[in-house]
Design a protein around this motif. Structure first.
Motif, PDB file in Angstrom:
ATOM      1  N   ARG A   1     -25.390  28.453 -22.554  1.00  0.00           N
ATOM      2  CA  ARG A   1     -26.367  28.944 -21.589  1.00  0.00           C
ATOM      3  C   ARG A   1     -26.222  28.214 -20.262  1.00  0.00           C
ATOM      4  O   ARG A   1     -26.037  27.001 -20.218  1.00  0.00           O
ATOM      5  CB  ARG A   1     -27.794  28.718 -22.092  1.00  0.00           C
ATOM      6  N   LEU A   2     -26.354  28.951 -19.155  1.00  0.00           N
ATOM      7  CA  LEU A   2     -26.419  28.309 -17.849  1.00  0.00           C
ATOM      8  C   LEU A   2     -27.758  27.606 -17.644  1.00  0.00           C
ATOM      9  O   LEU A   2     -27.823  26.544 -17.040  1.00  0.00           O
ATOM     10  CB  LEU A   2     -26.219  29.343 -16.734  1.00  0.00           C
ATOM     11  N   ASP A   3     -28.830  28.218 -18.137  1.00  0.00           N
ATOM     12  CA  ASP A   3     -30.163  27.627 -18.014  1.00  0.00           C
ATOM     13  C   ASP A   3     -30.288  26.491 -19.025  1.00  0.00           C
ATOM     14  O   ASP A   3     -30.371  26.717 -20.229  1.00  0.00           O
ATOM     15  CB  ASP A   3     -31.228  28.693 -18.274  1.00  0.00           C
ATOM     16  N   MET A   4     -30.293  25.252 -18.518  1.00  0.00           N
ATOM     17  CA  MET A   4     -30.326  24.091 -19.405  1.00  0.00           C
ATOM     18  C   MET A   4     -31.739  23.587 -19.671  1.00  0.00           C
ATOM     19  O   MET A   4     -31.925  22.495 -20.222  1.00  0.00           O
ATOM     20  CB  MET A   4     -29.463  22.967 -18.824  1.00  0.00           C
ATOM     21  N   THR A   5     -32.751  24.362 -19.281  1.00  0.00           N
ATOM     22  CA  THR A   5     -34.131  23.958 -19.510  1.00  0.00           C
ATOM     23  C   THR A   5     -34.417  23.828 -21.001  1.00  0.00           C
ATOM     24  O   THR A   5     -34.108  24.722 -21.787  1.00  0.00           O
ATOM     25  CB  THR A   5     -35.096  24.995 -18.910  1.00  0.00           C
ATOM     26  N   ASP A   6     -35.031  22.720 -21.396  1.00  0.00           N
ATOM     27  CA  ASP A   6     -35.442  22.545 -22.786  1.00  0.00           C
ATOM     28  C   ASP A   6     -36.880  23.028 -22.932  1.00  0.00           C
ATOM     29  O   ASP A   6     -37.819  22.378 -22.436  1.00  0.00           O
ATOM     30  CB  ASP A   6     -35.334  21.080 -23.204  1.00  0.00           C
ATOM     31  N   GLU A   7     -37.063  24.158 -23.566  1.00  0.00           N
ATOM     32  CA  GLU A   7     -38.378  24.800 -23.626  1.00  0.00           C
ATOM     33  C   GLU A   7     -39.432  23.968 -24.346  1.00  0.00           C
ATOM     34  O   GLU A   7     -40.570  23.851 -23.869  1.00  0.00           O
ATOM     35  CB  GLU A   7     -38.254  26.189 -24.260  1.00  0.00           C
ATOM     36  N   PRO A   8     -39.141  23.359 -25.520  1.00  0.00           N
ATOM     37  CA  PRO A   8     -40.178  22.553 -26.173  1.00  0.00           C
ATOM     38  C   PRO A   8     -40.667  21.398 -25.299  1.00  0.00           C
ATOM     39  O   PRO A   8     -41.871  21.125 -25.227  1.00  0.00           O
ATOM     40  CB  PRO A   8     -39.479  22.039 -27.435  1.00  0.00           C
ATOM     41  N   THR A   9     -39.744  20.715 -24.618  1.00  0.00           N
ATOM     42  CA  THR A   9     -40.147  19.610 -23.740  1.00  0.00           C
ATOM     43  C   THR A   9     -40.901  20.128 -22.533  1.00  0.00           C
ATOM     44  O   THR A   9     -41.859  19.504 -22.052  1.00  0.00           O
ATOM     45  CB  THR A   9     -38.910  18.810 -23.287  1.00  0.00           C
ATOM     46  N   LEU A  10     -40.491  21.290 -22.008  1.00  0.00           N
ATOM     47  CA  LEU A  10     -41.199  21.902 -20.894  1.00  0.00           C
ATOM     48  C   LEU A  10     -42.657  22.139 -21.260  1.00  0.00           C
ATOM     49  O   LEU A  10     -43.573  21.824 -20.487  1.00  0.00           O
ATOM     50  CB  LEU A  10     -40.515  23.220 -20.521  1.00  0.00           C
ATOM     51  N   THR A  11     -42.890  22.688 -22.449  1.00  0.00           N
ATOM     52  CA  THR A  11     -44.253  22.937 -22.896  1.00  0.00           C
ATOM     53  C   THR A  11     -45.044  21.653 -23.064  1.00  0.00           C
ATOM     54  O   THR A  11     -46.197  21.535 -22.646  1.00  0.00           O
ATOM     55  CB  THR A  11     -44.230  23.719 -24.235  1.00  0.00           C
ATOM     56  N   ARG A  12     -44.406  20.653 -23.654  1.00  0.00           N
ATOM     57  CA  ARG A  12     -45.070  19.360 -23.885  1.00  0.00           C
ATOM     58  C   ARG A  12     -45.445  18.680 -22.559  1.00  0.00           C
ATOM     59  O   ARG A  12     -46.546  18.152 -22.414  1.00  0.00           O
ATOM     60  CB  ARG A  12     -44.164  18.471 -24.713  1.00  0.00           C
ATOM     61  N   TYR A  13     -44.524  18.737 -21.591  1.00  0.00           N
ATOM     62  CA  TYR A  13     -44.801  18.131 -20.294  1.00  0.00           C
ATOM     63  C   TYR A  13     -45.882  18.897 -19.525  1.00  0.00           C
ATOM     64  O   TYR A  13     -46.731  18.315 -18.851  1.00  0.00           O
ATOM     65  CB  TYR A  13     -43.536  18.075 -19.434  1.00  0.00           C
ATOM     66  N   ALA A  14     -45.850  20.230 -19.659  1.00  0.00           N
ATOM     67  CA  ALA A  14     -46.870  21.051 -19.000  1.00  0.00           C
ATOM     68  C   ALA A  14     -48.269  20.698 -19.515  1.00  0.00           C
ATOM     69  O   ALA A  14     -49.227  20.615 -18.732  1.00  0.00           O
ATOM     70  CB  ALA A  14     -46.579  22.527 -19.220  1.00  0.00           C
ATOM     71  N   GLN A  15     -48.381  20.468 -20.821  1.00  0.00           N
ATOM     72  CA  GLN A  15     -49.661  20.074 -21.402  1.00  0.00           C
ATOM     73  C   GLN A  15     -50.083  18.698 -20.942  1.00  0.00           C
ATOM     74  O   GLN A  15     -51.259  18.432 -20.690  1.00  0.00           O
ATOM     75  CB  GLN A  15     -49.573  20.125 -22.928  1.00  0.00           C
ATOM     76  N   ALA A  16     -49.100  17.789 -20.796  1.00  0.00           N
ATOM     77  CA  ALA A  16     -49.399  16.418 -20.391  1.00  0.00           C
ATOM     78  C   ALA A  16     -49.875  16.327 -18.949  1.00  0.00           C
ATOM     79  O   ALA A  16     -50.653  15.444 -18.594  1.00  0.00           O
ATOM     80  CB  ALA A  16     -48.178  15.534 -20.586  1.00  0.00           C
ATOM     81  N   PHE A  17     -49.428  17.274 -18.115  1.00  0.00           N
ATOM     82  CA  PHE A  17     -49.756  17.222 -16.694  1.00  0.00           C
ATOM     83  C   PHE A  17     -50.876  18.181 -16.312  1.00  0.00           C
ATOM     84  O   PHE A  17     -51.123  18.394 -15.135  1.00  0.00           O
ATOM     85  CB  PHE A  17     -48.501  17.505 -15.849  1.00  0.00           C
ATOM     86  N   GLU A  18     -51.537  18.758 -17.298  1.00  0.00           N
ATOM     87  CA  GLU A  18     -52.666  19.664 -16.985  1.00  0.00           C
ATOM     88  C   GLU A  18     -53.807  18.884 -16.358  1.00  0.00           C
ATOM     89  O   GLU A  18     -54.091  17.747 -16.737  1.00  0.00           O
ATOM     90  CB  GLU A  18     -53.148  20.355 -18.259  1.00  0.00           C
TER      91      GLU A  18
END
Length: 253
Positions: free
Chosen positions: A236-253
């Motif tokens: 994949r060209l998109d190297m975003t890690d979705e589980p970590t993205l979700t975890r970080y989004a919750q942490a920064f709410e």
């Protein structure tokens, strides 16, 4: 089908001749745009501080003083701008491009750039064993390459995906089939610096890799090559890690 061929080993590399043979088994509209010199290990680098020099070798064969990425851009945006290719093939690389090789490889980078520019792209590499750097079984890739590429294209390459193909170090009739596998991981303990001295006693260093017994994880490209399988890995060209993205989004709410 219009095919653009490139590589990272240079315009005169035997693997590029093998790639052109593979491409011509698929189409008679084949273009070759490859680096003037060996660009192994340059990854997905661009020439931004130096001009690109283009040299015509023969009809539809060009050398570029630049990286594999430069070559693909030159091919698609300049040489083939009136009708872009339907497929980019990069390789056939001298040696496998598996595990962390993918991050360093100019061969894989050629396929990455093709994908970025909206063209289905496949990277191909021929593995070799210890002491056989100058005795590669190019005929293994040449024999199996067209069939593998046809099957991949029939199945489809989604947007933002490139395909990394590695052929094992064996005779064509010894190949145990194809394996759809994950990108593997070697132990970084194999990486070392080889320190030496020049004629004036000044130190210099080579990046080197030790050869030690290593058991690759099942279902990886390393495992496939070790077991005489053709390793096929979609990347994949998109190297975003979705589980970590979700975890970080919750942490920064």
């Amino acid at each position: 089908m219009r095919i653009l061929c490139t590589n990272d080993d240079g315009i005169h590399a035997p693997g590029l001749a093998t790639l052109e043979t593979i491409a011509r088994a698929l189409s008679d509209d084949v273009w070759v745009v490859a680096p003037e010199t060996d660009q192994s290990g340059v990854a997905h680098s661009l020439s931004l501080n130096d001009p690109l020099r283009l040299r015509e070798i023969s009809d539809r064969h060009f050398a570029v003083k630049g990286t594999p990425t430069d070559c693909v851009i030159m091919g698609i945006r300049h040489l083939m701008r009136d009708q872009k290719p339907d497929l980019v093939l990069s390789g056939v690389n001298r040696g496998q491009n598996v595990a962390e090789d993918v991050s360093y490889s100019g061969t894989v980078a050629g396929a990455i750039e093709g994908t970025l520019l909206g063209v289905p792209s496949i990277a191909l590499s021929q593995a070799y064993g210890a002491g056989r750097r100058n005795a590669l079984k190019w005929h293994c890739a040449e024999h199996h390459g067209p069939k593998v590429i046809r099957r991949v294209l029939e199945t489809g390459i989604d947007q933002g995906i490139l395909v990394n193909v590695n052929f094992p170090d064996c005779e064509p009739d010894e190949v145990e089939g194809a394996a759809i596998v994950n990108q593997g991981q070697r132990t970084k303990e194999l990486l070392r610096l080889d320190e030496r001295e020049d004629g004036r006693g000044n130190p210099y260093y080579w990046i080197a890799f030790e050869r030690r017994p290593f058991t690759p994880a099942n279902g990886t490209d390393l495992w496939a090559i070790a077991n005489r399988r053709i390793a096929i890995t979609p990347l994949r060209l998109d190297m975003t890690d979705e589980p970590t993205l979700t975890r970080y989004a919750q942490a920064f709410e």
